[in-house]
Structure formats: C-alpha cells, structure tokens
Design an enzyme around this catalytic site. Structure first.
Site, short mmCIF file in Angstrom:
data_model
loop_
_atom_site.label_atom_id
_atom_site.label_comp_id
_atom_site.label_asym_id
_atom_site.label_seq_id
_atom_site.Cartn_x
_atom_site.Cartn_y
_atom_site.Cartn_z
CG HIS A 123 -26.91 14.24 14.94
ND1 HIS A 123 -27.74 14.04 13.87
CD2 HIS A 123 -27.49 13.60 15.98
CE1 HIS A 123 -28.77 13.30 14.24
NE2 HIS A 123 -28.65 13.02 15.53
CD GLU A 186 -34.07 12.32 18.53
OE1 GLU A 186 -33.23 11.97 19.36
OE2 GLU A 186 -34.31 11.69 17.48
CE1 TYR A 257 -35.02 5.62 14.87
CE2 TYR A 257 -35.33 7.63 16.15
CZ TYR A 257 -34.84 6.98 15.03
OH TYR A 257 -34.15 7.68 14.07
CD GLU A 289 -34.30 11.18 13.77
OE1 GLU A 289 -33.95 10.22 14.48
OE2 GLU A 289 -33.73 12.28 13.81
CD1 TRP A 319 -30.84 7.05 12.03
CD2 TRP A 319 -32.00 8.83 11.32
NE1 TRP A 319 -30.02 8.16 12.11
CE2 TRP A 319 -30.70 9.26 11.68
CE3 TRP A 319 -32.90 9.79 10.83
CZ2 TRP A 319 -30.27 10.58 11.57
CZ3 TRP A 319 -32.49 11.12 10.72
CH2 TRP A 319 -31.19 11.50 11.09
#
Ligand code: BMA
Length: 365
Positions: A123, A186, A257, A289, A319
């Site tokens: 990130h 992502e 998610y 993830e 995660w």
C-alpha cells in the site's frame, strides 16, 4: 521421412506433456521455479490457508515469539503468510501497520525455513500528492510516475527501496527467498490511486511493466512470482481488461470481502472464472484477500470452504487481526473466539492445507 513422421510427432507430444510450468520471469531462480511448480502440485491436493501478518501480532498481542492467532486456535500455522510493506518507500523503519521491516525480513526467512509460503502486498503512498494509497484526489498520479513524468525519479527511488528490501530476503547462505509479489492490487475498484477511474488501461499496464522491468533488468531481482489481483468482478472480460500479459503474471487472484448477501454468489462466480482463466493460461489461481463477519456468523469458515472446494485454487488468504482499533475487526479466529469451533472443522477438512502438511514436503526443491 514419412515413416519417421509418426515417431517425431509422438516424441514432440511426450516432451510437451512432460513440460513443467515455468514462471513468467525467464531468469527466475531455481527455488522460485520449484515453488511455482509446487503451487501447481499443491492446488490439486487442496486449498492452502493464508493469513495476513500472522506472526507479527494478533488479538491483544504484538511481537510474541512463535505466536499466531491461528495457531492458538488450531495448533498449526497457516501455509501462506501475507506481509505488507507500505511506508517502506518513505525510508521508514516500520510499515503503515506498525511492523518493522527488519522483522518482516526475519519472518519471511522463518517461513521459508519451515516450508511455508510468503506473499507481499504494497500500500505505497501517493507519489504525486504525498497522501496515502487511498488518496484518490488526482487522476494524474500514474502518468506522473511513468518515464518522462514529473514524479518519475521519486518513484524510481521508491523502487530502489523496494529492491533493497527484496534483496534482503535471503538465507544465511545467501539464497534469495522466493515470494509472491502482489502490487497495485484491487485496481478494478477506484479507492487506490492506481484504481480503475484514476488511470487509463494503458497507464495501468505501463506502471506494472515499468516496475517489473526495473526490478528484473535494472535490479537483477529474480526471486518473485507476480500476482495480478483484482477486486470483485462479474465477467472474464472485466477481469482481463487491465491484465498485464502472460509474460509478466504468474498468479491470477482476486480480493473479495464478505460485506453482505451478494458475497457467496460473487465468490462462486469469481472463483469459477479465475480458475478457468488460470487453466487456459497455464497459471495459478487464488483468492488473494478475503475476510468475513466471523464475529456474527460463527459458521463462516465451512460455508466459504463449501463454495471454494469445487475449484482448483491455490490458497485463500484472510486479512489481518489488527492489534489496535481500525475500521475492521479480526478476519482470522483467535483464542476463544466464537468461530473457533467452526475454524477447527475447516482446519480438519481434508481439503484444507496448513503449515504442518507443507513441512512434510519440500516445496523449494
Ligand atoms: C487495510 C486495513 C488497514 C491497513 C491496510 C494495509 O485493509 O487493514 O488498516 O493499514 O489494509 O495493510
């Protein structure tokens, strides 16, 4: 010649079928090649379980030697260990999640020595605005860091930091430790500066190509397997819109998610599509993830397993369990958590693979 032809054809057919999959990097180190080939073997045997920052911290603890929330619950470590290196680019000593980079390097080595698998996400800050990865205030960032752009030199200096870190992933004998590297993830969403609405398809691909070329050809780094990892998607076309190419990518992943009722259907659809594409391309597929409402749905683990079981996926990584308050709760179980019993069922299922099972094989040989 006509009599030799069938023999020649047979010979070619045998040598093609005996060919083992190879990483996209033609100069990949031998340990990286073995890891890649073993990922193909392992996905036939089952689904590996992965957890982000598993050895670094967990519910109510930070940096306790040998500890892992997953191990506290099932007596075994995950097979796949995720690490995050955001803020490395700033020259900081620790990540945006407060984990020392030196410690990450040591844990990567520990994991390698016990026969586990490491994957790294990044990130990285916004090199144009100075904000975080989530700073989407400008659509000029990617163009600005490509060759000729005003922030190109800054970005290259960040890649130098990255290269130093990656080169430090080695054994005492100097063997480089292979890792699955998963940058610019992502990107089908628009919450990171490299996301879909923030740069063009060409810019996104150029960003990846520049990064990989710099790491491989300027820095001589050949111990990485590259993971392309979208967010949720509906169709193959959508998945492939920003695909970098078979000459760069080794692993096809997606992040998804569980934030509501759409999850199960979407998970099934994404798993089906990504495994199909990986099979066609001769690559490995993964759920790079995920995480679900395990505090309220105590059977989440076996429900997810039931969905993923029919597909040849390499691993599913959940995660982190943040050690201090953030915008989400734990994504893995911890000692006494209400989902523990169900997680143990997940652990005991024939289809899941954790550390002990990997230790019995040598995936780097
Ligand atoms: C997000 C959250 C953040 C974290 C980031 C990078 O999903 O967990 O708290 O800083 O990942 O690891």
């Amino acid at each position: 010649m006509t009599r030799l032809l069938p023999i020649l054809i047979l010979f070619c057919a045998i040598s093609v079928s005996a060919q083992k999959p190879m990483p996209a990097d033609k100069n990949a180190t031998k340990e990286t090649v073995y890891l890649y080939q073993n990922l193909f073997e392992l996905k036939k045997q089952g689904l590996m379980f992965g957890h982000q920052d598993d050895l670094a911290y967990g519910e109510g603890w930070y940096g306790e030697e040998g500890r892992s929330d997953v191990k506290d619950v099932c007596g075994d470590y995950p097979a796949v260990y995720g690490w995050e290196i955001g803020h490395l680019e700033l020259g900081d000593e620790y990540s945006l999640d407060s984990v020392y980079f030196k410690d990450i390097q040591n844990w990567v080595k520990t994991v390698y020595e016990r026969g586990g698998i490491n994957t790294i996400s990044w990130h990285l800050r916004n090199p144009f605005t100075g904000g975080s990865s989530w700073d989407v205030s400008s659509k000029k960032v990617v163009a600005a860091i490509l060759p000729g752009g005003e922030k190109h030199e800054l970005f290259v200096s960040w890649l130098d930091e990255l290269a130093n870190f990656l080169n430090g992933l080695e054994t005492d004998e100097g063997t480089k430790i292979p890792v699955l590297f998963r940058p610019f993830h992502e990107h089908t969403g628009s919450w990171f500066w490299w996301g879909r609405d923030l740069c063009t398809v060409e810019e996104y691909k150029a960003l990846w190509r520049f990064t990989v070329d710099y790491l491989q050809n300027t820095k001589g780094i050949h111990h990485l397997l590259y993971t392309y990892s979208t967010d949720r998607f509906q169709t193959e076309t959508e998945y492939l819109e920003r695909y970098l190419g078979d000459d760069i990518v080794d692993v096809l992943g997606f992040d998804l998610y569980d934030r509501g009722s759409y999850y199960k259907g979407t998970l099934k659809n994404c798993a089906e599509k990504v495994t199909k594409l990986a099979a066609e391309k001769g690559k490995v597929a993964t759920v790079s993830e995920t995480g679900g409402p395990i505090a309220s749905n105590h059977n989440w683990w076996t429900e997810v397993l039931e969905i993923l079981q029919p597909y040849e996926l390499s691993y599913v990584l959940v995660w982190r369990n943040p050690f201090r308050p953030t915008d989400h709760g734990n994504f893995a179980p911890c000692k006494g958590s209400p989902d523990s019993e169900n997680f143990i069922k997940f652990y005991n299922d024939q289809h899941t693979i954790f550390q002990k099972e990997l230790t019995e094989k040598d995936i780097y040989q």
